[in-house]
Structure formats: C-alpha cells, structure tokens
Design a protein around this motif. Structure first.
Motif, PDB file in Angstrom:
ATOM      1  N   HIS A 138      39.209  72.257  47.506  1.00  0.00           N
ATOM      2  CA  HIS A 138      38.688  73.609  47.334  1.00  0.00           C
ATOM      3  C   HIS A 138      37.159  73.659  47.327  1.00  0.00           C
ATOM      4  O   HIS A 138      36.566  74.706  47.578  1.00  0.00           O
ATOM      5  CB  HIS A 138      39.211  74.208  46.032  1.00  0.00           C
ATOM      6  N   ARG A 185      33.522  77.706  54.330  1.00  0.00           N
ATOM      7  CA  ARG A 185      33.417  78.281  52.982  1.00  0.00           C
ATOM      8  C   ARG A 185      34.221  79.586  52.875  1.00  0.00           C
ATOM      9  O   ARG A 185      34.869  79.845  51.856  1.00  0.00           O
ATOM     10  CB  ARG A 185      31.945  78.515  52.633  1.00  0.00           C
ATOM     11  N   ALA A 186      34.207  80.393  53.937  1.00  0.00           N
ATOM     12  CA  ALA A 186      34.958  81.654  53.936  1.00  0.00           C
ATOM     13  C   ALA A 186      36.462  81.403  53.843  1.00  0.00           C
ATOM     14  O   ALA A 186      37.185  82.120  53.140  1.00  0.00           O
ATOM     15  CB  ALA A 186      34.624  82.458  55.194  1.00  0.00           C
ATOM     16  N   LEU A 218      37.870  78.631  52.537  1.00  0.00           N
ATOM     17  CA  LEU A 218      38.117  78.066  51.204  1.00  0.00           C
ATOM     18  C   LEU A 218      38.141  79.149  50.130  1.00  0.00           C
ATOM     19  O   LEU A 218      38.894  79.056  49.155  1.00  0.00           O
ATOM     20  CB  LEU A 218      37.049  77.016  50.868  1.00  0.00           C
ATOM     21  N   ASN A 219      37.322  80.193  50.302  1.00  0.00           N
ATOM     22  CA  ASN A 219      37.253  81.275  49.318  1.00  0.00           C
ATOM     23  C   ASN A 219      38.283  82.368  49.562  1.00  0.00           C
ATOM     24  O   ASN A 219      38.320  83.363  48.824  1.00  0.00           O
ATOM     25  CB  ASN A 219      35.848  81.896  49.320  1.00  0.00           C
ATOM     26  N   GLU A 253      38.374  84.392  52.107  1.00  0.00           N
ATOM     27  CA  GLU A 253      37.774  85.544  52.781  1.00  0.00           C
ATOM     28  C   GLU A 253      38.180  85.629  54.249  1.00  0.00           C
ATOM     29  O   GLU A 253      38.056  86.690  54.865  1.00  0.00           O
ATOM     30  CB  GLU A 253      36.249  85.459  52.673  1.00  0.00           C
ATOM     31  N   GLY A 277      45.092  74.876  47.446  1.00  0.00           N
ATOM     32  CA  GLY A 277      43.674  75.027  47.721  1.00  0.00           C
ATOM     33  C   GLY A 277      43.201  73.988  48.720  1.00  0.00           C
ATOM     34  O   GLY A 277      43.878  72.991  48.995  1.00  0.00           O
TER      35      GLY A 277
END
Length: 276
Positions: free
Chosen positions: A181, A231-232, A234-235, A237, A268
């Motif tokens: 994550h 990152r998007a 993982l989050n 988004e 995750g």
C-alpha cells in the motif's frame, strides 16, 4: 472492704477502652483477611486463565528471564523445538534447539540487552517445517525489561504457497512486480530481475524492499507521471493506470506498456507489469 470494691470498678473502667480497641483491631484484621481472600481468589482465577490459555495456544511461546533461563513454555513450543519440562530453569543458550537459525543466540542477546525485536524465518531440522521466529522483550507493568518472549509460528504452508506463486509469476514473459500500500516492492518475477540487469539497473533500486515511488520520481518528468498514476491506484482514486514509454536499447527501438492494477480482496497494494 469498700476500698477493694472501688479498686475493682476502676480496673474494669480502664479495661473497657482496651477491649474496644482489641475488638476494632480484630474487625479490621478480619476485613483485611477477607480482602486478601478475594484477591487470592482473583489471582488464582487469573493464573488458571493464563495456564489454560498457554495450554490451548497453537503458537509456540517461550518465556525467558534476563539471563536467558526458561521460565515456562507452551505445549506448541515443546513440539516446535523439542523442549521438555526438565528444560525449565536452564539457559536456552545451553540447549541444542532443533532449529536451523545460526544467529539465534546473537539475536536473543541483543533483545535481552534492550535491543529491538527480531523476526526471522527458520526451518525445523527434525522435519523441515518452516517457523517464523519472533523475539520480543518481556516488560513488567512499569516497562522495566525483565526478559524475552520467543514465539514460533508454523508458516510451512504459507511458505509453500509463496514459492508456488513465485513459480507462477516467473513463468510470465513480461516484467511483473507487486508493491504494498506504500509502494514498497514486495515481490518480483524473473523477467523483472533479468530486465533490470540487462539494462544496468541496480539491485538496490529495483528489487524487493525498494520504494518504487521513489525510484519513479527520481527518473525525471516521465517517472513522475508513473509515480502519480501508481499513487492514484494505491489510494483508490483510479481503477487502473496505463502508460506507454520508450526504453530503447543500443540495437533496437523499444516501447513498453506499463499497467498498474490494484490487488483485490482488501489486501491493498498493486500489481505492476511492463510489456514490450
């Protein structure tokens, strides 16, 4: 005779407050005794709970004092590393444990000296089972160090599953890595490692344990695009992220398609693949 009668009354008068004090003291002692009995019953029940918990635990656990002497252990620990009741009171350093863990003594000494907890995978020499060995400090309620707790968790099936998974992803022709994550690489396949070596990649910047987000961001503008997409995902988004980029070799022009997909099941992390 009258003086004698008067003297007796005086003595009885003096004894009366003493008797009251004795009765009061006796009642107080009785109350203290009742409180101690209640506390003893609570302590007995607590000890019984601990004994039953230890007996029922499937996790091998050994409690050691500051000198490394065994205070008690669970039945699972006896099965894991061949302990017997005769070993209670003996220093674990003096025992020949059925465990392939060459640095066990050093790691235990470190924890007993106030060092950080240690976690190490080791195999049982008797039957080949794989144990996750954890050495943690044993602290009293005032946080004073009083010894160590060593646990043995059988991870044989998990290790076998990880090895099968590694075999499966190694059979894929394109480069694959799994990040957690936080973007830390926790698994790569053979093609990923081979591509990194062939293209001058450093193991400390491409392998397990590396922060892949840092690697991407250090690669310049193109890498920043990849880092933002990863990152998007993982989050949560973005459902997935794809990116085409050139990675030419001296002998040929090459383009790669990078795909980032989230790991399903609430675990995750993400799976990253690069296809030529």
């Amino acid at each position: 005779m009258p003086p004698l009668a008067t003297g007796t009354r005086c003595k009885q008068g003096r004894d009366h407050p003493l008797n009251e004090e004795l009765r009061t003291a006796n009642e107080q002692l009785q109350n203290v005794n009742e409180e101690l009995t209640v506390k003893l019953d609570e302590l007995t029940r607590l000890n019984d709970d601990i004994d039953n918990l230890i007996a029922a635990s499937d996790i091998g656990t050994v409690f050691l004092d500051l000198s490394g002497r065994i205070r008690r252990f669970t039945p699972a620990a006896a099965r894991s590393i061949a302990l017997t009741e005769a070993d209670v009171g003996r220093r674990v350093f003096d025992l020949k444990l059925s465990l392939d863990y060459p640095t066990f003594d050093d790691d235990l000494y470190s924890v007993l000296a106030g060092g950080l907890p240690v976690e190490q995978e080791a195999s049982v020499t008797a039957d080949g089972r794989v144990m996750m060995v954890r050495i943690h400090p044993y602290r009293r309620s005032d946080q004073a160090l009083a010894g160590a707790v060593v646990t043995f968790v059988d991870v044989t099936r998990l290790t076998a599953a990880e090895r099968r998974l590694q075999v499966y992803i190694n059979s894929l022709p394109h480069q694959v890595a799994v990040v957690d994550h936080a973007g830390i690489v926790c698994l790569t396949n053979a093609a990923w490692k081979r591509f990194a070596i062939e293209n001058g990649g450093r193991p400390d910047r491409t392998g397990v344990g590396v922060d892949y987000l840092d690697v991407c961001e250090a690669a310049g503008a193109g890498g920043q695009v990849i880092a933002d997409g990863l990152r998007a995902v993982l989050n949560g988004e973005m459902a997935s992220f794809t990116h085409e980029y050139p990675c030419h070799a001296p002998s040929e022009f090459r383009w790669f398609l990078m795909t980032v997909s989230p790991v399903e099941g609430g675990i995750g992390g993400a799976v990253i693949s690069h296809i030529n």
